[in-house]
Design an enzyme around this catalytic site. Structure first.
Site, mmCIF file in Angstrom:
data_model
loop_
_atom_site.group_PDB
_atom_site.id
_atom_site.type_symbol
_atom_site.label_atom_id
_atom_site.label_comp_id
_atom_site.label_asym_id
_atom_site.label_seq_id
_atom_site.Cartn_x
_atom_site.Cartn_y
_atom_site.Cartn_z
ATOM 1 N N ASP A 9 -0.878 -3.287 3.242
ATOM 2 C CA ASP A 9 0.536 -3.499 3.025
ATOM 3 C C ASP A 9 1.232 -2.259 3.610
ATOM 4 O O ASP A 9 0.574 -1.279 3.982
ATOM 5 C CB ASP A 9 0.808 -3.642 1.524
ATOM 6 C CG ASP A 9 2.280 -3.776 1.193
ATOM 7 O OD1 ASP A 9 3.013 -4.383 1.991
ATOM 8 O OD2 ASP A 9 2.691 -3.264 0.136
ATOM 9 N N ASP A 11 5.089 -0.979 2.719
ATOM 10 C CA ASP A 11 5.949 -0.283 1.756
ATOM 11 C C ASP A 11 5.175 0.086 0.495
ATOM 12 O O ASP A 11 4.459 -0.734 -0.076
ATOM 13 C CB ASP A 11 7.141 -1.163 1.373
ATOM 14 C CG ASP A 11 8.092 -1.384 2.536
ATOM 15 O OD1 ASP A 11 8.215 -0.479 3.380
ATOM 16 O OD2 ASP A 11 8.705 -2.463 2.605
ATOM 17 N N ASP A 95 6.081 -7.258 4.075
ATOM 18 C CA ASP A 95 7.375 -7.917 3.943
ATOM 19 C C ASP A 95 8.507 -7.019 4.444
ATOM 20 O O ASP A 95 9.670 -7.264 4.133
ATOM 21 C CB ASP A 95 7.610 -8.307 2.479
ATOM 22 C CG ASP A 95 8.775 -9.265 2.312
ATOM 23 O OD1 ASP A 95 9.219 -9.823 3.329
ATOM 24 O OD2 ASP A 95 9.254 -9.438 1.178
ATOM 25 N N ASP A 179 0.293 -2.997 -3.101
ATOM 26 C CA ASP A 179 0.883 -2.536 -4.364
ATOM 27 C C ASP A 179 1.742 -3.584 -5.063
ATOM 28 O O ASP A 179 1.897 -3.555 -6.274
ATOM 29 C CB ASP A 179 1.759 -1.304 -4.110
ATOM 30 C CG ASP A 179 3.053 -1.670 -3.400
ATOM 31 O OD1 ASP A 179 4.101 -1.754 -4.061
ATOM 32 O OD2 ASP A 179 3.019 -1.919 -2.192
#
Length: 271
Positions: A9, A11, A95, A179
């Site tokens: 991921d 962020d 995202d 996360d």
């Protein structure tokens, strides 16, 4: 290439903040963001905020300079470069968006470490204005996931596509690091022999802990950049060592039997 696919991921995993919020806060758009937060999907909201920032005369170059100030733990940089040097296939499923991610990775010399970046696409027009689009067009072709994925992105479906694309290359072991709530669905798509590294005390950790039996992958939580580096490289080196041990064992088992009888060389007698 090692048979290891490491999926990050972005962020709060590679960087230690949310890149969308970083831009919003740094350009003093937080008040409007808070007012609109509950009125539209996240991807649409972020795009709306970017338009607002640009309408105030701020340029894409200024946004890029702002993104270069995003905090990134030095041990995360080391972990990524080390995993790449060990031959792992590194990918991002995020995202955020292409512009934010590529700007930050390029600034830190990490962009070339990644084979693929799966994130929300962007468009920059002739006037240099940035527009952020959804990864999945949720109005015309919704992804249909019934878990906690946002309407514009199901990371689980992205992981399944990556798994299918690598099927012909033989056995691959996945390590997924994330996360957020959106990282739970891809964690469930991992198979036996894979590993998931959830950030401890973040949303994905809470979801996983609610019923660990739903996951087939082995769980290795982390909290800090130091811990991520230590646990990730230990996993990678363990997998490589086991693969080498199995390859060595297979090679020794396939060797031809050693000849134990004695060859007698005839002597030529002179008359």
């Amino acid at each position: 290439m090692a048979g290891i696919v490491v999926v990050f991921d972005f962020d709060r995993t590679i960087i230690d903040c949310d890149s969308d919020r970083w831009i919003i806060d740094q350009f003093d758009a937080t008040k409007l963001f808070n007012e609109l937060y509950s009125t539209m999907p996240w991807n649409s909201l972020v795009n709306r905020m970017v338009k607002e920032i640009q309408s105030q005369g701020r340029t894409i170059e200024e946004m890029a300079d702002c993104l270069k100030q995003v905090p990134l733990h030095p041990q995360i940089i080391t972990a990524i470069k080390s995993a790449h040097a060990l031959g792992c296939d590194l990918r991002i499923v995020s995202d955020a968006n292409v512009f934010y991610i590529e700007t930050i990775l390029k600034h830190h010399g990490l962009l070339d470490c990644f084979l693929e970046i799966n994130t929300n696409p962007i468009f920059i027009d002739e006037q240099g204005r940035l527009t952020i689009h959804p990864y999945h067009d949720f109005t015309s072709s919704p992804h249909g996931c019934s878990l906690s994925c946002p309407p514009h992105m199901c990371k689980g479906k992205i992981i399944e596509r990556i798994q299918d694309s690598l099927f012909s290359e033989g056995k691959k072991q996945f390590i997924y690091i994330g996360d957020g709530t959106g990282d739970y669905c891809p964690s469930l798509k991992l198979r036996e022999g894979d590993f998931v590294m959830p950030r401890k005390n973040y949303p994905v950790w809470d979801l996983i802990c609610s019923n660990k039996l739903l996951l087939k992958a082995e769980i290795h939580e982390w909290s800090s950049g130091n811990e991520l580096e230590e646990k990730l490289l230990r996993l990678i080196n363990t997998i490589i060592a086991l693969d080498e041990e199995q390859s060595s064992s297979s090679s020794s088992n396939s060797l031809p039997p050693i000849c134990t009888h004695q060859h007698i060389i005839p002597q030529v007698l002179s008359s």
